[in-house]
Motif scaffolding. Structure first.
Motif, PDB file in Angstrom:
ATOM      1  N   UNK A 156      -2.279  -3.841  -7.886  1.00 40.06           N
ATOM      2  CA  UNK A 156      -3.301  -3.794  -8.935  1.00 40.06           C
ATOM      3  C   UNK A 156      -4.580  -3.157  -8.418  1.00 40.06           C
ATOM      4  N   UNK A 157      -4.952  -3.476  -7.196  1.00 39.92           N
ATOM      5  CA  UNK A 157      -6.169  -2.918  -6.615  1.00 39.92           C
ATOM      6  C   UNK A 157      -6.061  -1.404  -6.457  1.00 39.92           C
ATOM      7  N   UNK A 158      -4.950  -0.936  -5.899  1.00 41.46           N
ATOM      8  CA  UNK A 158      -4.786   0.506  -5.696  1.00 41.46           C
ATOM      9  C   UNK A 158      -4.803   1.238  -7.034  1.00 41.46           C
ATOM     10  N   UNK A 167       3.130   7.082   4.402  1.00 41.39           N
ATOM     11  CA  UNK A 167       3.483   6.560   5.729  1.00 41.39           C
ATOM     12  C   UNK A 167       2.610   5.356   6.074  1.00 41.39           C
ATOM     13  N   UNK A 168       3.036   4.591   7.067  1.00 46.76           N
ATOM     14  CA  UNK A 168       2.238   3.448   7.504  1.00 46.76           C
ATOM     15  C   UNK A 168       1.610   3.733   8.856  1.00 46.76           C
ATOM     16  N   UNK A 169       0.650   2.897   9.233  1.00 51.23           N
ATOM     17  CA  UNK A 169      -0.057   3.056  10.499  1.00 51.23           C
ATOM     18  C   UNK A 169      -0.136   1.728  11.235  1.00 51.23           C
ATOM     19  N   UNK A 170      -0.204   1.823  12.544  1.00 49.46           N
ATOM     20  CA  UNK A 170      -0.359   0.652  13.411  1.00 49.46           C
ATOM     21  C   UNK A 170      -1.601   0.860  14.269  1.00 49.46           C
ATOM     22  N   UNK A 171      -2.391  -0.191  14.423  1.00 53.04           N
ATOM     23  CA  UNK A 171      -3.596  -0.138  15.237  1.00 53.04           C
ATOM     24  C   UNK A 171      -3.326  -0.716  16.630  1.00 53.04           C
ATOM     25  N   UNK A 172      -3.662   0.064  17.653  1.00 51.74           N
ATOM     26  CA  UNK A 172      -3.559  -0.380  19.047  1.00 51.74           C
ATOM     27  C   UNK A 172      -4.948  -0.457  19.656  1.00 51.74           C
ATOM     28  N   UNK A 173      -5.266  -1.578  20.304  1.00 51.47           N
ATOM     29  CA  UNK A 173      -6.501  -1.708  21.073  1.00 51.47           C
ATOM     30  C   UNK A 173      -6.215  -1.189  22.473  1.00 51.47           C
ATOM     31  N   UNK A 230       0.829  -1.204   0.000  1.00 49.71           N
ATOM     32  CA  UNK A 230       0.000   0.000   0.000  1.00 49.71           C
ATOM     33  C   UNK A 230       0.865   1.257   0.000  1.00 49.71           C
ATOM     34  N   UNK A 231       1.817   1.314   0.912  1.00 53.75           N
ATOM     35  CA  UNK A 231       2.665   2.501   1.039  1.00 53.75           C
ATOM     36  C   UNK A 231       3.424   2.777  -0.252  1.00 53.75           C
ATOM     37  N   UNK A 232       3.899   1.732  -0.895  1.00 54.35           N
ATOM     38  CA  UNK A 232       4.654   1.906  -2.137  1.00 54.35           C
ATOM     39  C   UNK A 232       3.770   2.395  -3.280  1.00 54.35           C
ATOM     40  N   UNK A 233       2.448   2.196  -3.158  1.00 57.49           N
ATOM     41  CA  UNK A 233       1.510   2.680  -4.174  1.00 57.49           C
ATOM     42  C   UNK A 233       0.915   4.035  -3.794  1.00 57.49           C
ATOM     43  N   UNK A 234       1.360   4.597  -2.675  1.00 59.91           N
ATOM     44  CA  UNK A 234       0.927   5.936  -2.314  1.00 59.91           C
ATOM     45  C   UNK A 234      -0.345   6.036  -1.509  1.00 59.91           C
ATOM     46  N   UNK A 235      -0.728   4.952  -0.799  1.00 57.59           N
ATOM     47  CA  UNK A 235      -1.825   5.043   0.171  1.00 57.59           C
ATOM     48  C   UNK A 235      -1.312   4.516   1.504  1.00 57.59           C
TER      49      UNK A 235
END
Length: 327
Positions: A307-309, A81-87, A36-41
């Motif tokens: 391909x999806x992005x 950038x990337x994101x991490x989800x914390x509960x 995702x990050x490499x495709x710009x999202x």
């Protein structure tokens, strides 16, 4: 329609689309996030998709090293950038240790769920990171705003996972009444034109999960992906029966797991207290009962994340051109 001016430069200058691939429990990992990050999202994953904090740290090191190398090899290329989800909840005994690792490795975006804690925002802001928090109503949006988050994810009706029940138009407007930061819209988004519609109604970014289940980088098993293709919006059932708080699951999966279908549509209030199952119990349940949003009706294939992005970007540009031609 260009990316919103409200976006911080670190996002606006590195995004090809106003899109975050949502962190999905047991589905998202570094492989998908990197693609995702490499495709710009923005790519993401839950910390709990690794069984230990040590394994989670390995993922953070991998993300930082891979993206640093990719940027060096592709100057001028937009790398998100990337994101991490914390509960952030007492049923998750790891969240404090995992937060320390996010600070140590300077995770660009931390997405919090089931609790908006000032402690998290202060820790992430200490190194210049940003905090997004997901909510399903205005009450929780107020609490998130008070905690100092940078963005609020409006989880509207039709979203996968722990979804809300409020219409997206209403929810975005209600959040705007109490919050002046970034608003991300989640719930049933599957195509590029959906991103344009979300922007038109006032969202800064879009949050898309279910569509990314059917990618080759997804950790979903083949039977899960096949069920996504088979399902339609009417197969999505909103019930607290699986995790203790309401979430959306595919009817076919609930039936296969033996849930009493005549009782699953009974309303259940979101309760972040006693009703929420311990994380180890929830993980066991979600391995056999498969979550998805109403956007399943728009998914007919499995393809690579790249391909999806690119398809979503083409749909987005086509929708913009169509709108401009009609004005």
């Amino acid at each position: 329609m260009p990316l919103p001016e409200s976006l911080p430069e670190s996002l606006k200058n590195n995004l090809e689309l106003p899109l975050v691939a949502a962190p999905m429990f047991l589905i998202s990992g570094p492989e998908m996030a990197l693609a995702c990050c490499k495709e710009g999202i923005v790519g993401s994953f839950p910390a709990l998709n690794q069984r230990s904090s040590e394994g989670f740290e390995d993922w953070l090191i991998l993300m930082n090293d891979e993206l640093q190398a990719f940027r060096a090899d592709n100057p001028g290329h937009k790398v998100a950038p990337y994101a991490v989800n914390l509960i952030v909840h007492n049923t998750n005994p790891r969240w404090e240790a995992d937060l320390e690792l996010c600070v140590k490795h300077q995770v660009p975006i931390v997405i919090t769920s089931l609790g908006a804690a000032t402690r998290v925002t202060e820790a992430v802001h200490s190194y210049g990171g940003r905090v997004f928090h997901d909510v399903t109503n205005q009450k929780h949006a107020r609490k998130a705003a008070e905690a100092g988050v940078d963005g609020i994810i409006a989880v509207s009706a039709g979203a996968g996972g722990h979804a809300g029940t409020i219409n997206p138009f209403v929810l975005v407007h209600e959040i705007r009444e109490v919050f002046d930061g970034l608003v991300l819209l989640a719930g049933g988004l599957s195509k590029g034109e959906d991103l344009l519609a979300a922007q038109a109604m006032g969202a800064d970014l879009c949050y898309m999960g279910t569509r990314f289940i059917n990618t080759t980088e997804s950790q979903a098993e083949a039977a899960y992906q096949a069920m996504i293709i088979e399902a339609v919006s009417g197969d999505i059932i909103h019930t607290p029966a699986v995790s203790g708080i309401p979430a959306n699951f595919m009817r076919q999966s609930l039936e296969a797991a033996g849930y009493p279908m005549d009782k699953l549509n009974q309303p259940g209030a979101i309760d972040y207290g006693e009703k929420l199952k311990p994380m180890e119990d929830e993980a066991k349940a979600w391995k056999t009962v498969w979550s998805a949003g109403q956007g399943v009706s728009q998914i007919q294939d499995v393809l690579s994340t790249a391909e999806l992005v690119r398809r979503i970007r083409s749909e987005y540009e086509t929708a913009k051109a169509r709108l401009q031609a009609s004005s």
